[in-house]
Design an enzyme around this catalytic site. Structure first.
Site, PDB file in Angstrom:
ATOM      1  CE  LYS A 165      38.536  29.707 -27.656  1.00 46.19           C
ATOM      2  NZ  LYS A 165      38.432  28.794 -26.468  1.00 46.19           N
ATOM      3  CG  HIS A 187      37.929  29.150 -31.746  1.00 47.58           C
ATOM      4  ND1 HIS A 187      38.890  30.126 -31.807  1.00 47.58           N
ATOM      5  CD2 HIS A 187      38.403  28.204 -30.890  1.00 47.58           C
ATOM      6  CE1 HIS A 187      39.930  29.790 -31.050  1.00 47.58           C
ATOM      7  NE2 HIS A 187      39.658  28.628 -30.464  1.00 47.58           N
TER       8      HIS A 187
END
Length: 232
Positions: free
Chosen positions: A112, A114
């Site tokens: 991921k 963010h």
């Protein structure tokens, strides 16, 4: 804590109850199924069919009870993506209900970029980590989890699975003289807790052998074990 002398009877009873549950739930089926190794198996175990709340809750009970009976010590759970994620979560809940509250974590397949970022979610990986998965075929998924755990500075200590097929693994398309479970135990030095094994399935089928259809399943599964099985 279950004493060592009681582990055998407890494990055997738990294994028979689990096989019956898996058959009645349609998770353990009989027929002709092609395995990843290219073998035609007379039975197929699809843990993805534990697909509602009641089944998942009962499955978690079997994992937790098997772990308690095994005497394996661990500090936290890790559920490898994807099937291991709900397994890790529900088993952690059931262990807490039994009075053993342990952290759990899981991984994403894709990092991921963010928010918190990274591939790991949940509690920080530390101490002796027990991996929760459904089955082991070649041990590939186990090795990937082990690498993640070690990279985080923790110790991959044990693996819990639902069913040990007790059959020869394949390497480069050829049969070898050990199973994936034996490889993990002998070569990686990790403990393995299986709720049930192929031997337990055979005992279940033999006990219900008065039914001609069940007897036929027993003969086919036994023949498969004699051809592809490994010694304990």
């Amino acid at each position: 804590m279950v004493t060592e002398s009681a582990q055998g009877p407890v494990r055997d009873r738990l294994a028979q109850d689990f096989v019956r549950f898996a058959v009645e739930s349609g998770v353990l089926r009989f027929g002709e199924f092609k395995t990843k190794a290219g073998r035609m198996s007379p039975y197929f175990f699809n843990a993805g069919l534990f697909d509602d709340g009641a089944k998942m809750g009962r499955l978690a009970q079997f994992y937790a009870q098997a772990l308690v009976a095994s005497g394996i010590e661990f500090d936290m759970l890790f559920g490898p993506a994807y099937k291991g994620i709900p397994l890790g979560a529900t088993v952690a809940v059931e262990l807490a209900r039994l009075g053993r509250n342990v952290p759990f974590a899981y991984n994403r397949k894709e990092a991921k970029d963010h928010g918190e970022g990274g591939t790991l979610v949940g509690a920080p990986l530390k101490g002796r980590v027990l991996i929760i998965d459904d089955v082991m075929s070649a041990g590939t998924a186990a090795r990937e989890s082990i690498a993640l755990i070690r990279a985080a500075g923790a110790t991959p200590h044990a693996i819990a699975i639902a069913l040990d097929r007790q059959e020869k693994a394949t390497e480069n398309g050829r049969d070898v003289d050990h199973s994936a479970v034996q490889y993990v135990r002998r070569e990686l030095g990790m403990q393995v807790c299986a709720i049930a094994r192929l031997a337990d399935l055979l005992r279940y089928l033999e006990a219900d052998g008065g039914d001609p259809q069940i007897h036929a399943h027993h003969e086919r599964v036994l023949a498969y074990r004699q051809r592809y099985g490994v010694d304990d």
